[in-house]
Design a protein around this motif. Structure first.
Motif, short mmCIF file in Angstrom:
data_model
loop_
_atom_site.label_atom_id
_atom_site.label_comp_id
_atom_site.label_asym_id
_atom_site.label_seq_id
_atom_site.Cartn_x
_atom_site.Cartn_y
_atom_site.Cartn_z
N ARG A 163 0.82 -1.22 0.00
CA ARG A 163 0.00 0.00 0.00
C ARG A 163 0.85 1.26 0.00
O ARG A 163 0.41 2.30 -0.47
CB ARG A 163 -0.92 0.01 1.22
N SER A 164 2.08 1.16 0.57
CA SER A 164 2.92 2.35 0.62
C SER A 164 3.83 2.44 -0.60
O SER A 164 4.70 3.30 -0.66
CB SER A 164 3.80 2.34 1.87
N SER A 165 3.67 1.53 -1.55
CA SER A 165 4.59 1.50 -2.68
C SER A 165 3.96 2.14 -3.91
O SER A 165 2.78 2.48 -3.92
CB SER A 165 4.99 0.06 -3.01
N ARG A 166 4.76 2.28 -4.96
CA ARG A 166 4.24 2.84 -6.21
C ARG A 166 3.25 1.90 -6.87
O ARG A 166 2.57 2.25 -7.80
CB ARG A 166 5.41 3.07 -7.17
N ARG A 167 3.22 0.65 -6.37
CA ARG A 167 2.33 -0.35 -6.97
C ARG A 167 0.97 -0.40 -6.28
O ARG A 167 0.18 -1.32 -6.55
CB ARG A 167 2.99 -1.72 -6.88
N ALA A 168 0.71 0.55 -5.38
CA ALA A 168 -0.51 0.50 -4.56
C ALA A 168 -1.78 0.37 -5.42
O ALA A 168 -2.75 -0.24 -4.99
CB ALA A 168 -0.59 1.73 -3.67
N GLY A 169 -1.74 0.94 -6.63
CA GLY A 169 -2.91 0.84 -7.49
C GLY A 169 -3.08 -0.54 -8.11
O GLY A 169 -4.16 -0.89 -8.60
N GLY A 170 -2.03 -1.35 -8.09
CA GLY A 170 -2.11 -2.71 -8.63
C GLY A 170 -2.60 -3.68 -7.57
O GLY A 170 -2.89 -3.30 -6.44
N ALA A 203 -7.36 -22.89 -20.12
CA ALA A 203 -6.16 -22.21 -19.61
C ALA A 203 -6.54 -21.35 -18.41
O ALA A 203 -7.70 -20.95 -18.26
CB ALA A 203 -5.56 -21.34 -20.70
N ARG A 204 -5.57 -21.07 -17.57
CA ARG A 204 -5.85 -20.31 -16.37
C ARG A 204 -4.59 -19.58 -15.90
O ARG A 204 -3.49 -20.14 -15.95
CB ARG A 204 -6.32 -21.34 -15.34
N LYS A 205 -4.76 -18.31 -15.46
CA LYS A 205 -3.62 -17.53 -14.98
C LYS A 205 -3.28 -17.88 -13.54
O LYS A 205 -4.17 -18.04 -12.72
CB LYS A 205 -3.96 -16.04 -15.03
N GLY A 206 -2.01 -17.96 -13.23
CA GLY A 206 -1.59 -18.21 -11.85
C GLY A 206 -1.40 -16.91 -11.09
O GLY A 206 -1.62 -15.82 -11.62
N LYS A 207 -0.97 -17.03 -9.83
CA LYS A 207 -0.84 -15.85 -8.96
C LYS A 207 0.17 -14.86 -9.51
O LYS A 207 0.01 -13.66 -9.34
CB LYS A 207 -0.41 -16.28 -7.55
N PHE A 208 1.23 -15.35 -10.13
CA PHE A 208 2.22 -14.45 -10.70
C PHE A 208 1.55 -13.50 -11.70
O PHE A 208 1.72 -12.28 -11.62
CB PHE A 208 3.31 -15.24 -11.44
N GLU A 209 0.80 -14.06 -12.61
CA GLU A 209 0.15 -13.22 -13.62
C GLU A 209 -0.96 -12.37 -13.02
O GLU A 209 -1.20 -11.25 -13.46
CB GLU A 209 -0.42 -14.09 -14.75
N GLN A 210 -1.62 -12.90 -11.97
CA GLN A 210 -2.68 -12.12 -11.32
C GLN A 210 -2.09 -10.88 -10.64
O GLN A 210 -2.77 -9.90 -10.43
CB GLN A 210 -3.41 -12.97 -10.29
N ALA A 211 -0.82 -10.99 -10.24
CA ALA A 211 -0.18 -9.87 -9.53
C ALA A 211 0.49 -8.88 -10.49
O ALA A 211 1.17 -7.96 -10.05
CB ALA A 211 0.84 -10.41 -8.54
N GLU A 212 0.30 -9.07 -11.78
CA GLU A 212 0.94 -8.19 -12.78
C GLU A 212 0.72 -6.71 -12.43
O GLU A 212 -0.41 -6.27 -12.19
CB GLU A 212 0.37 -8.52 -14.17
N GLY A 213 1.79 -5.96 -12.39
CA GLY A 213 1.68 -4.54 -12.05
C GLY A 213 1.58 -4.29 -10.54
O GLY A 213 1.54 -3.15 -10.09
N GLY A 214 1.51 -5.36 -9.76
CA GLY A 214 1.35 -5.23 -8.32
C GLY A 214 2.40 -6.01 -7.54
O GLY A 214 3.56 -6.07 -7.95
#
Ligand SMILES: Nc1ncnc2c1ncn2[C@@H]1O[C@H](COP(=O)(O)OP(=O)(O)OP(=O)(O)O)[C@@H](O)[C@H]1O
Ligand SMILES: [Mg+2]
Length: 466
Positions: A163-170, A203-214
């Motif tokens: 939340r305190s990082s630049r990725r907070a919006g991800g 096909a299905r996205k894993g947690k890595f891809e779900q966290a893209e940008g975050g």
């Protein structure tokens, strides 16, 4: 931010539930039916799915299991639909949410999934200093390894860093590496292509891809087996992953945080954890002190939890009496903040009168205190102390082991991580043993965050359906 998938039409009472969840900070996705919902879960994932009882909740739950997608499903419907609610729970839905929706119940559900949404509560100088350091690190892109005993707030700190990082919006996506068997964990992390295994119908996205940008939190990283450690190292180094059964690597922009209650350096020395991976994850380390080393936090946290549980249970906010405070300050908190949280939850429910008195504070017995001090098995401790082991003569090793494991788990309020730590066995071993005991019909304590009723639902909640 908790990601909630709504399955069903938004113009009725389910829509109300969705709007309440949104007002409480959830990010919504919507699908008109279970097939469309499943497609969204494959493509984007979610932390929680709310599914209208009008749809086939059982089919969805079964399909998620077959495709190795871990997402709790909550069936939503009117109380009059008791039979359908029971069917949904039997089919594997985690909870039943009666409609029209109750705002507090939805808040409790979101909190049970998301953990603590607010910034870490703190008053002790040690914790203040740690949080300042964390805020400074948050702005960088460096991997951070968070260590600390079980229940000290590692996940809370990880969310705070995000939340305190630049990725907070991800997105902030967390994965508990100890909670899943290896094959499931691999598919959870990396996703899969259609046909990768027999249940992989799409096909299905894993947690890595779900966290893209975050940010991706790899919790209990010390429990990951060596084969996955190698795959993870590659993902971090190359900034790309391969889905199971995939032919094309997928590029990633994800910040990695990892957490463990183990001494990971010792695991490296013992050959159980890859050194190269350790250095990749531990660019910077943050150690959260156990609660007994930051006594200044005890009252701040106690007041915070007293207020939170009062609100969640629809009770007035009551102060803690001085004798109750004294009890809390004197306790060594082997289960750390989680134990304090559970203690205050009980206290709020037990307290009578206008304030929370000492009688409402039930502390766990201190026989097992800290791992280093465990000299005798729990059961033996109840027998004359002079010959603790001789009291066990005549019993089978298996039996004594089972009693020790179950009693330790009860002592830890069902927290498996902590129990495994005290017992000196891996969580994997513990899980297998518990599985065995359950199959033998032994009552196995269930802890927070494990499959079982969500911790914050008010008493009598389940009775509402009937
Ligand atoms: N500083 C804090 N402020 C508010 N709540 C906290 C704080 N620290 C911990 N908690 C609460 O205590 C509980 C345990 O925290 P958390 O899950 O982050 O611990 P953990 O170190 O990850 O534990 P484990 O090793 O068992 O996974 C959670 O319910 C969390 O909300
Ligand atoms: Mg944790």
């Amino acid at each position: 931010m908790t990601r909630v998938l709504i399955i069903g039409a938004l113009d009725g009472e389910l829509g109300q539930a969705a709007r309440i969840a949104q007002a409480r900070g959830a990010r919504l996705q919507q699908a008109d039916g279970v097939a469309a919902g499943l497609a969204r879960l494959r493509a984007e994932g979610a932390d929680l799915a709310l599914c209208d009882l009008a749809h086939d909740v059982g089919w969805l739950v079964e399909q998620l299991a077959a495709e190795r997608i871990a997402c709790p499903v909550i069936a939503c419907g009117r109380n009059a639909d008791a039979a359908a609610a029971v069917r949904a729970i039997r089919a594997g839905a985690k909870e039943f949410l009666p409609l029209p929706p109750d705002a507090e119940l939805i808040a409790a559900m979101l909190q049970a999934v998301a953990g603590e949404p607010d910034a870490p509560v703190h008053r002790d100088p040690a914790m203040t200093a740690l949080l300042e350091r964390a805020a400074q690190l948050a702005r960088s892109e460096a991997s951070v390894l968070i260590t600390g005993e079980s229940g000290t707030g590692k996940e809370v700190l990880a969310r705070h860093i995000h939340r305190s990082s630049r990725r907070a919006g991800g997105s902030f996506v967390a994965l508990n590496c100890a909670a899943l068997p290896e094959s499931l964990l691999e598919s959870e992390l990396f996703g899969h292509e259609k046909g990768a295994f027999s249940g992989a119908v799409a096909a299905r996205k894993g947690k890595f891809e779900q966290a893209e940008g975050g940010t991706l939190l790899l919790d209990e990283i010390g429990e990951m087996d060596p084969r996955l450690q190698a795959k993870l190292l590659r993902a971090i180094q190359e900034r790309e992953i391969d889905r199971l059964g995939g032919t094309q690597p997928v590029k990633l922009d994800v910040r990695i945080l990892a957490a463990t209650n183990r001494d990971l350096m010792a695991e490296v020395m013992g050959g159980r954890f890859r050194e190269d991976l350790f250095f990749r994850l531990n660019v910077v380390g943050l150690r959260i002190p156990p609660l007994r080393e930051r006594p200044g936090d005890i009252l701040a946290l106690a007041e915070h939890f007293a207020g939170r549980f009062a609100a969640a249970n629809g009770l007035p906010r009551r102060p803690l009496m001085p004798e109750a405070l004294a009890l809390l300050l004197a306790h060594p908190w082997p289960g750390n903040v989680r134990e304090l949280e559970n203690t205050l939850h009980r206290a709020v429910l037990l307290a009578q009168g206008a304030a929370i008195a000492a009688e409402a504070i039930e502390l766990t017995p201190l026989r097992l205190e800290r791992p280093a001090e465990v000299a005798v098995p729990a059961r033996a401790a109840a027998t004359p102390v002079s010959h603790p082991v001789s009291a066990l003569v005549g019993r089978r090793v298996e039996e004594v082991e089972r009693d020790l494991i179950l009693e330790t788990l009860t002592h830890c309020l069902g927290n498996r991580t902590r129990a495994a730590e005290i017992l000196g066995i891996s969580i994997r071993t513990l899980r297998n043993k518990l599985h065995e005991y359950r199959a033998q019909g032994a009552p196995v304590p269930v802890g927070p965050g494990q499959v079982g009723p969500m911790p914050m639902l008010p008493p009598g909640f389940y009775a509402q359906g009937g």
